[in-house]
Each structure stands twice: as C-alpha cells, then as structure tokens.
Write a protein that holds these residues in place. Structure first.
Motif, PDB file in Angstrom:
ATOM      1  N   LEU A   1      10.104   1.551  -4.871  1.00  0.00           N
ATOM      2  CA  LEU A   1       9.326   2.569  -4.127  1.00  0.00           C
ATOM      3  C   LEU A   1       9.546   3.861  -3.835  1.00  0.00           C
ATOM      4  O   LEU A   1      10.640   4.127  -4.340  1.00  0.00           O
ATOM      5  CB  LEU A   1      10.271   2.352  -2.697  1.00  0.00           C
ATOM      6  CG  LEU A   1       9.725   0.607  -2.266  1.00  0.00           C
ATOM      7  CD1 LEU A   1       9.983   0.398  -0.592  1.00  0.00           C
ATOM      8  CD2 LEU A   1       8.216  -0.123  -2.164  1.00  0.00           C
ATOM      9  N   ALA A   2       8.557   4.137  -3.715  1.00  0.00           N
ATOM     10  CA  ALA A   2       8.848   6.117  -3.990  1.00  0.00           C
ATOM     11  C   ALA A   2       9.217   6.824  -2.757  1.00  0.00           C
ATOM     12  O   ALA A   2       9.491   6.077  -1.688  1.00  0.00           O
ATOM     13  CB  ALA A   2       7.333   7.062  -3.950  1.00  0.00           C
TER      14      ALA A   2
ATOM     15  N   GLN B   1       4.493   4.051 -13.305  1.00  0.00           N
ATOM     16  CA  GLN B   1       3.884   4.800 -12.017  1.00  0.00           C
ATOM     17  C   GLN B   1       2.204   3.886 -11.378  1.00  0.00           C
ATOM     18  O   GLN B   1       1.426   4.063 -12.187  1.00  0.00           O
ATOM     19  CB  GLN B   1       4.248   6.092 -11.967  1.00  0.00           C
ATOM     20  CG  GLN B   1       5.314   6.601 -12.599  1.00  0.00           C
ATOM     21  CD  GLN B   1       6.030   6.616 -11.484  1.00  0.00           C
ATOM     22  OE1 GLN B   1       7.248   5.971 -11.410  1.00  0.00           O
ATOM     23  NE2 GLN B   1       5.924   7.366 -10.089  1.00  0.00           N
ATOM     24  N   ALA B   2       2.425   4.287 -10.110  1.00  0.00           N
ATOM     25  CA  ALA B   2       0.949   4.113  -9.028  1.00  0.00           C
ATOM     26  C   ALA B   2       1.117   5.030  -7.840  1.00  0.00           C
ATOM     27  O   ALA B   2       1.861   5.010  -7.235  1.00  0.00           O
ATOM     28  CB  ALA B   2       0.919   2.628  -9.027  1.00  0.00           C
ATOM     29  N   LYS B   3      -0.387   5.927  -7.408  1.00  0.00           N
ATOM     30  CA  LYS B   3      -0.467   6.281  -6.504  1.00  0.00           C
ATOM     31  C   LYS B   3      -0.380   5.099  -5.289  1.00  0.00           C
ATOM     32  O   LYS B   3      -0.201   5.508  -4.094  1.00  0.00           O
ATOM     33  CB  LYS B   3      -1.716   6.765  -6.239  1.00  0.00           C
ATOM     34  CG  LYS B   3      -1.229   7.907  -7.098  1.00  0.00           C
ATOM     35  CD  LYS B   3      -2.852   9.388  -7.014  1.00  0.00           C
ATOM     36  CE  LYS B   3      -2.336  10.330  -8.063  1.00  0.00           C
ATOM     37  NZ  LYS B   3      -3.308  11.271  -7.984  1.00  0.00           N
TER      38      LYS B   3
ATOM     39  N   ARG C   1       0.562  -0.799   0.175  1.00  0.00           N
ATOM     40  CA  ARG C   1      -0.375   0.088   0.184  1.00  0.00           C
ATOM     41  C   ARG C   1       0.847   1.020   0.124  1.00  0.00           C
ATOM     42  O   ARG C   1       1.322   2.159   1.172  1.00  0.00           O
ATOM     43  CB  ARG C   1      -1.627  -0.019   1.365  1.00  0.00           C
ATOM     44  CG  ARG C   1      -1.900  -0.973   1.604  1.00  0.00           C
ATOM     45  CD  ARG C   1      -3.158  -0.687   2.510  1.00  0.00           C
ATOM     46  NE  ARG C   1      -3.628  -2.637   2.719  1.00  0.00           N
ATOM     47  CZ  ARG C   1      -4.248  -3.468   1.931  1.00  0.00           C
ATOM     48  NH1 ARG C   1      -4.146  -2.902   0.785  1.00  0.00           N
ATOM     49  NH2 ARG C   1      -4.862  -4.402   2.123  1.00  0.00           N
ATOM     50  N   GLY C   2       0.917   2.100  -1.417  1.00  0.00           N
ATOM     51  CA  GLY C   2       1.296   2.441  -1.429  1.00  0.00           C
ATOM     52  C   GLY C   2       2.322   3.173  -2.890  1.00  0.00           C
ATOM     53  O   GLY C   2       1.718   2.647  -3.287  1.00  0.00           O
ATOM     54  N   SER C   3       2.291   4.501  -2.486  1.00  0.00           N
ATOM     55  CA  SER C   3       3.529   5.081  -4.605  1.00  0.00           C
ATOM     56  C   SER C   3       4.587   4.614  -4.630  1.00  0.00           C
ATOM     57  O   SER C   3       5.400   3.835  -4.100  1.00  0.00           O
ATOM     58  CB  SER C   3       3.121   6.180  -4.312  1.00  0.00           C
ATOM     59  OG  SER C   3       3.960   7.026  -3.278  1.00  0.00           O
TER      60      SER C   3
END
Length: 99
Positions: free
Chosen positions: A97-98, A67-69, A44-46
C-alpha cells in the motif's frame, strides 16, 4: 487519499506481522501483503503490486511487478501481463500500500 475500510483492515494486518515467524512477504526490504490473485479488484488506491506464483513449499516467483495509481483498475484480467502470468502459474497477488 481517503482510505476505504478494506485498505484500513489490510494495513492493520500488515502492521501486526513483525516477528521472525511471521508470514510477511518482503521484496527489496519492503513488506507486501499476500492476496488471492483475483482480489486486486477490491483494492481502490495506489501502491505496488506483483503477480506471483507461490509453490506448496512457500517459495515465490515474481512474474510481474509495477506501481499503480489504482490497484483495482491495474491488477486484473485487463492487464497486459495477466494472461502470461496465469500461464506461468500465477496464484497470488502481492500488494504494498502507498503511504
């Protein structure tokens, strides 16, 4: 962004990889973490993710990347590229990971 426990563990695992004999996956100079292709549901994360096929000799083919939010929502069976990637032999999810 609040980091969940699993994100912290993944970040640490990535940071420990650093020598020439490590198992890091580097794409365009960026380090990715290799996971089983269905494990994106737990992240769960961007960040960035890639559907990948890893051959027995370690060679990888990137089948889709974006990319994904929220990776847990994007990198799974509901994704438009999922079925095609499975047909092409997807067996790995690569995640960056962002910051």
């Amino acid at each position: 962004m609040k980091m969940t426990m699993i994100w912290g563990a993944l970040r640490q695992a990535a940071d420990r990889r650093g020598g020439p004999d490590d198992d890091a996956v580097v794409i365009d100079g960026q380090r990715f973490i290799s996971l089983h292709h269905r494990d994106g549901a737990f992240l769960r994360g961007s960040g960035q993710f890639a559907f990948s096929r890893r051959a027995p000799d370690g060679e990888r083919t990137i089948l889709h990347m974006e990319q994904a939010k929220d990776i847990s929502q994007a990198a799974g069976p509901g994704h438009p590229a999922w079925s095609g990637a499975l047909s092409d032999g997807m067996n790995e999810l690569l995640v960056r990971l962002a910051d």
